[in-house]
Structures are given as structure tokens and as C-alpha cells.
Design an enzyme around this catalytic site. Structure first.
Site, short mmCIF file in Angstrom:
data_model
loop_
_atom_site.label_atom_id
_atom_site.label_comp_id
_atom_site.label_asym_id
_atom_site.label_seq_id
_atom_site.Cartn_x
_atom_site.Cartn_y
_atom_site.Cartn_z
N ASP A 77 -12.58 3.89 3.23
CA ASP A 77 -12.93 3.51 1.85
C ASP A 77 -14.39 3.85 1.57
OD1 ASP A 77 -10.40 2.38 1.77
OD2 ASP A 77 -11.14 0.38 2.25
C1 26A Z 1 -0.83 -2.30 -0.31
N1 26A Z 1 -1.75 -2.48 0.80
C2 26A Z 1 -1.16 -2.59 2.11
C3 26A Z 1 -3.13 -2.53 0.58
C4 26A Z 1 -4.07 -2.72 1.62
C5 26A Z 1 -5.44 -2.68 1.27
N2 26A Z 1 -5.87 -2.47 0.02
C6 26A Z 1 -4.92 -2.31 -0.92
N3 26A Z 1 -3.59 -2.34 -0.66
N4 26A Z 1 -3.99 -2.92 2.96
C7 26A Z 1 -5.25 -3.02 3.42
N5 26A Z 1 -6.12 -2.87 2.40
C8 26A Z 1 -7.60 -2.91 2.44
O1 26A Z 1 -8.04 -1.79 3.12
C9 26A Z 1 -9.37 -2.06 3.52
C10 26A Z 1 -9.73 -1.21 4.69
O2 26A Z 1 -9.59 0.12 4.39
C11 26A Z 1 -8.16 -4.10 3.17
O3 26A Z 1 -8.37 -5.19 2.30
C12 26A Z 1 -9.46 -3.57 3.77
O4 26A Z 1 -10.60 -4.07 3.11
#
Ligand code: 26A
Length: 345
Positions: free
Chosen positions: A300
Site C-alpha cells: 500500500d
Molecule cells: C477485502 N479485504 C480482504 C480487504 C483487506 C484490506 N483492505 C481492504 N480490503 N484485507 C486487508 N486489508 C488491509 O491491507 C493492509 C495491508 O496491505 C489491512 O487493513 C492492512 O492495513
């Protein structure tokens, strides 16, 4: 240059999540049948994880959610507040207040939809050495609807933006919202950027992903996500990442005057910039083990650093170098957080 950037230049949509992060033994992953670098949606059997992290593993609470992370990092580097606007859905609770506060502190202009009867979403972050496994309980984040983008003030924010960024993760929540934003970008010939986000997106959400792909100007992903996309498409197995990148940029595109670009990261190996007629590599500075706090949010942050330069019209190599800088920085900090002033030159 930065001061000329208009507020609201960049619009992002995603799942606002509060990360509950802790270092855990491998047995913890085994107990929940998770792997070291997963990113999954929580099922009923995962629900005890969050409590267990807090009760037994001294969990930390950190602002998370993939797109929101990227926008916070972009804002940190841009320095001028409210260039980035964020849409997503939260509950009416303390976690929502924390996310709102963290977004504001970072300079992100968050316009949350609020679900009165569902708690704010959380993501368990299970740290094992340099790996991190994510298990998201979307809760209120899953309640986002296109109506929110149709509110006049929000509609104007979408119409007036110059750049758009949405995660593949958001395909699990509101494909109609994604299509709406993508169409707005296309109508004004403005760049629309997306992320493959996680292997499960290609495995289980391929159709909505293919529906939006013709609008995508820049697609981000890591090697696992690119391979999952290739496998789901039935492309040759174990194909070289460069070949997958070439196929990604060659997929059907509506605005043919701006050929698609793929940017594929591979941990500490070089980032690949794949354009229709070239492939370039960008070295990543590898960190010593003792410098690494956790790798949560590295992908990210890479996108955040990239966006910070991209919205200022910088060349792709500057954008990618800034992405690498931002990822390297947040790895040295807990979760997707930064410390001090950015030092990208
Ligand atoms: C739909 N899903 C599974 C998700 C996520 C996500 N953000 C949006 N949708 N699953 C994990 N994260 C976020 O990814 C970040 C790390 O790359 C987590 O909240 C974490 O901050």
C-alpha cells in the site's frame, strides 16, 4: 509544484479497516489454517482471532484498509492536506472515530458512509518474522453502496477529481461503485488506477475484475497476485512474471490512446514496469533484518509513494522510486505508519 496541486485531485474508494496487529507464533496461524502471507476475508471460524490477539498477544490498534493506507502515505509525501479524498463505509463506534482521526491527521479528506447497525471493519494482522497474514472482517465496510457516491457533494468530488485509485479488494463490496468511478474517469480521460490486491480476488472475483479492466490505465500487483490472475485466466502455468505483465497490459482497453501499464512488485526483488513496448526494472534497497519492524502495508505504501508523484505529473521512474522509498520507510515502522518528515529526493 506541490502547492499548485488542487484539493480533491485524487479520489480513492476502499474498505476502511482498523488493523489489530500482533506478533504470533506459527501455531497461531496453523490453528486458524492460515498461511504466512495470506490476505483473506474472515469466515465464521476466524471470528475468535480478534479477541485472542487482544487478550493474549498484546495487539496494537492501527489505522488500516488498503486504499486508505495508500492515501495516507501519499498525503504524507505531498504535504498539502486534502489532495486525497477517500470514500468507504464505517460503523458508528469508537473504531470509526479512530479511523476518522487518523485520516484527518494524515491530511486525507475522508467522506465515510456510516452504517448505524454494523461495527467498523477490522483486520487481524498476524506477524511472523518478515511475513504478515491478513484476515479482514469487513463488517460496516461491506455496507458501502453506490448511493453514497450519488449524494450531490460526493458526486461533485468524483466529477472534479483528476486521478482515481481503487483496490481490487473493493470488488468484494461494490462493483457498481467501481464501475461508476471508472466511467467518470474514462469520460474525462483521466487516469484510473487499480490494484490486484490479493490472490483471492482473481480466484473468486474475476468477473467483476474483468468488467472493470478495460477502464484500468495502471494496474498494480505483487508476484503472487499476478500469478493468481494468470492461473485464473488459464494462462500458461508458472509463466514468467514479465510474460504475465505483457498479457495484463494487452487485455482489452477502452481508451486505446493511453496504453495500459502494469507495475509488479516482488518483495525485495526489482519492481517491474511493463508497458506495451518495454519492460524496465527498478532496484529495491534491501533492509537488514534488524531494521524491519513489520511488512504490513508495504504494498500500500508503495502505491502511496507512487501516487504522491503521479498526481504531480512526475515521470514513471520518479513515481516508482518514490514508491520504493515509501515502502522501505513503512517497513521500519509498525503497520502502515510513518515517522518524521518524508525524505524522498
Ligand atoms: C477485502 N479485504 C480482504 C480487504 C483487506 C484490506 N483492505 C481492504 N480490503 N484485507 C486487508 N486489508 C488491509 O491491507 C493492509 C495491508 O496491505 C489491512 O487493513 C492492512 O492495513
Amino acid at each position: 509544484m506541490t502547492s499548485e496541486l488542487q484539493t480533491g485531485a485524487l479520489v480513492g474508494c476502499g474498505n476502511p479497516l482498523l488493523d489489530i496487529s500482533a506478533t504470533v507464533p506459527m501455531d497461531f496461524l496453523k490453528k486458524y489454517e492460515m498461511n504466512e502471507d495470506d490476505a483473506i476475508l474472515a469466515e465464521e471460524r476466524h471470528m475468535p482471532i480478534y479477541r485472542e490477539l487482544v487478550d493474549n498477544h498484546r495487539a496494537e490498534f492501527l489505522a488500516g484498509g488498503s486504499v486508505q493506507n495508500s492515501l495516507r502515505i501519499a498525503q504524507w509525501i505531498i504535504g498539502k492536506p486534502n489532495v486525497a479524498v477517500f470514500f468507504g463505509c464505517v460503523g458508528q463506534d469508537d473504531y470509526a472515530s479512530t479511523l476518522r482521526e487518523k485520516a484527518r491527521e494524515a491530511g486525507v479528506d475522508a467522506h465515510y458512509q456510516v452504517s448505524a447497525d454494523t461495527p467498523t471493519g477490522t483486520c487481524a494482522v498476524l506477524i511472523t518474522g518478515t511475513h504478515r497474514s491478513l484476515c479482514a472482517n469487513l463488517a460496516a465496510a461491506n455496507k458501502f453502496t453506490i448511493d453514497h457516491l450519488e449524494q450531490p457533494a460526493n458526486k461533485a468530488l468524483v466529477e472534479n477529481a483528476l486521478y482515481y485509485y481503487i483496490s481490487g479488494f473493493f470488488l468484494t463490496v461494490s462493483p457498481p461503485s467501481i464501475m461508476r468511478v471508472a466511467a467518470a474517469a474514462l469520460a474525462k480521460q483521466r487516469p484510473f488506477l487499480m490494484n490486484l490486491s490479493a490472490p483471492f480476488i482473481s480466484q473468486f472475483f474475476m468477473q467483476p475484475l474483468l468488467d472493470v479492466m478495460p477502464y484500468v490505465d495502471i494496474i498494480f500487483g505483487n508476484e503472487a497476485e499476478a500469478h493468481a490472475f494468470a492461473t485464473a485466466q488459464g494462462w500458461p502455468e508458472k509463466e514468467d512474471l514479465r510474460e504475465i505483465g505483457k498479457r495484463l497490459v494487452a487485455l482489452n482497453k477502452l481508451n486505446a490512446s493511453r496504453p495500459r501499464i502494469a507495475i509488479l512488485t516482488q518483495g525485495c526483488d526489482p519492481v517491474l514496469l511493463i508497458q506495451h513496448d518495454s519492460i524496465q526494472e527498478f532496484e529495491v534497497t534491501s533492509l537488514a533484518a534488524h531494521e524491519i519492524v513489520d511488512t504490513n502495508g508495504a504494498g500500500d505504501a508503495f502505491v502511496g509513494g507512487f501516487l504522491a508523484q503521479f498526481v504531480q505529473g512526475k515521470s514513471l521512474d520518479v513515481c516508482i522510486r518514490c514508491g520504493n522509498y515509501a515502502a522501505g520507510h513503512i517497513i521500519k515502522n509498525p503497520g502502515c505508519t510513518y515517522s518524521g518528515a518524508p525524505q524522498f529526493v
